[in-house]
Design an enzyme around this catalytic site. Sequence first.
Site, PDB file in Angstrom:
ATOM      1  N   CYS A 173       0.839  -1.202   0.000  1.00  0.00           N
ATOM      2  CA  CYS A 173       0.000   0.000   0.000  1.00  0.00           C
ATOM      3  C   CYS A 173       0.875   1.253   0.000  1.00  0.00           C
ATOM      4  CB  CYS A 173      -0.997  -0.030   1.159  1.00  0.00           C
ATOM      5  SG  CYS A 173      -2.392   1.098   0.917  1.00  0.00           S
ATOM      6  N   HIS A 213      -3.729  -5.469   0.030  1.00  0.00           N
ATOM      7  CA  HIS A 213      -3.286  -5.885   1.365  1.00  0.00           C
ATOM      8  C   HIS A 213      -3.252  -7.396   1.495  1.00  0.00           C
ATOM      9  CE1 HIS A 213      -3.064  -1.907   3.191  1.00  0.00           C
ATOM     10  NE2 HIS A 213      -4.118  -1.597   2.461  1.00  0.00           N
ATOM     11  N   GLU A 227      -1.526  -8.805   3.861  1.00  0.00           N
ATOM     12  CA  GLU A 227      -1.161  -9.086   5.256  1.00  0.00           C
ATOM     13  C   GLU A 227      -2.342  -9.219   6.197  1.00  0.00           C
ATOM     14  OE1 GLU A 227      -1.356  -4.512   5.330  1.00  0.00           O
ATOM     15  OE2 GLU A 227      -1.329  -6.153   3.870  1.00  0.00           O
TER      16      GLU A 227
END
Length: 240
Positions: free
Chosen positions: A88, A177, A179
């Site tokens: 990001c 994203h 994660e």
Amino acid sequence: MRILVLQHLATEHPGVLRDFMTADGFQWTTIQLDEGGTIPDVDDFDLMMVMGGPQDVWQDDLYPWMKLEKAAIKRFVVTLGRPFLGICLGHQLLADAIGGHVGIAQNPEVGIMTVSKTSAAASDPLLAGVPDSMTVLQWHGAEVSALPPDATILAQSPRCAIQAFRYGQHAYGVQFHIEITGETVGDWAAVPSYLAALEAQLGPGGADALQRDVAAQLASFNRDAKVIYNAFMALARQTA
């Protein structure tokens, strides 16, 4: 392997990637830049991860440490040629550091969306193991709009032409994203600017709906994250 993690908000941490690193026996050094953390000598590290955050790459005057961060990233990936993963804001900072352009997104992306691999991704180790069309969590209002000729675009979406890219042999940025954990949506929705961006796209109550949707697909998200993590760490081990 010596790993440096740069963070810009306490709740924007490596998430499930921390679980993977712990299982592999890795330790890492975390620098919380927005809380006054100082970037150490990057020459002492084998791998760098740079996470997301509410800041924008053009806000050097508001965040003086960002100039130092960009310089550290540039040294790590351009001068030293070492493995880098930006997520990001980290993706955008990498693009800025190598001479690309980042600006306000014409069509912000917040929610569960799809990104598609480019033809170049087929021969690139980072994304080779994930589906050609990949479901991901997005949460961004800025985007990389241009890259230098020596960078390679690896994924795109209808709203954002540069969802993932590689610079050199070992530096990667991903806008989406990978994660995320079961706590991610709740943690980020507690940040006023993040909640405002979410509700602008998904409407009032959008955080609860997104939390449910993420929970339903979390196992799939985490499987893709593990594939990407394994591929990135395999590259990193070759250079450590």
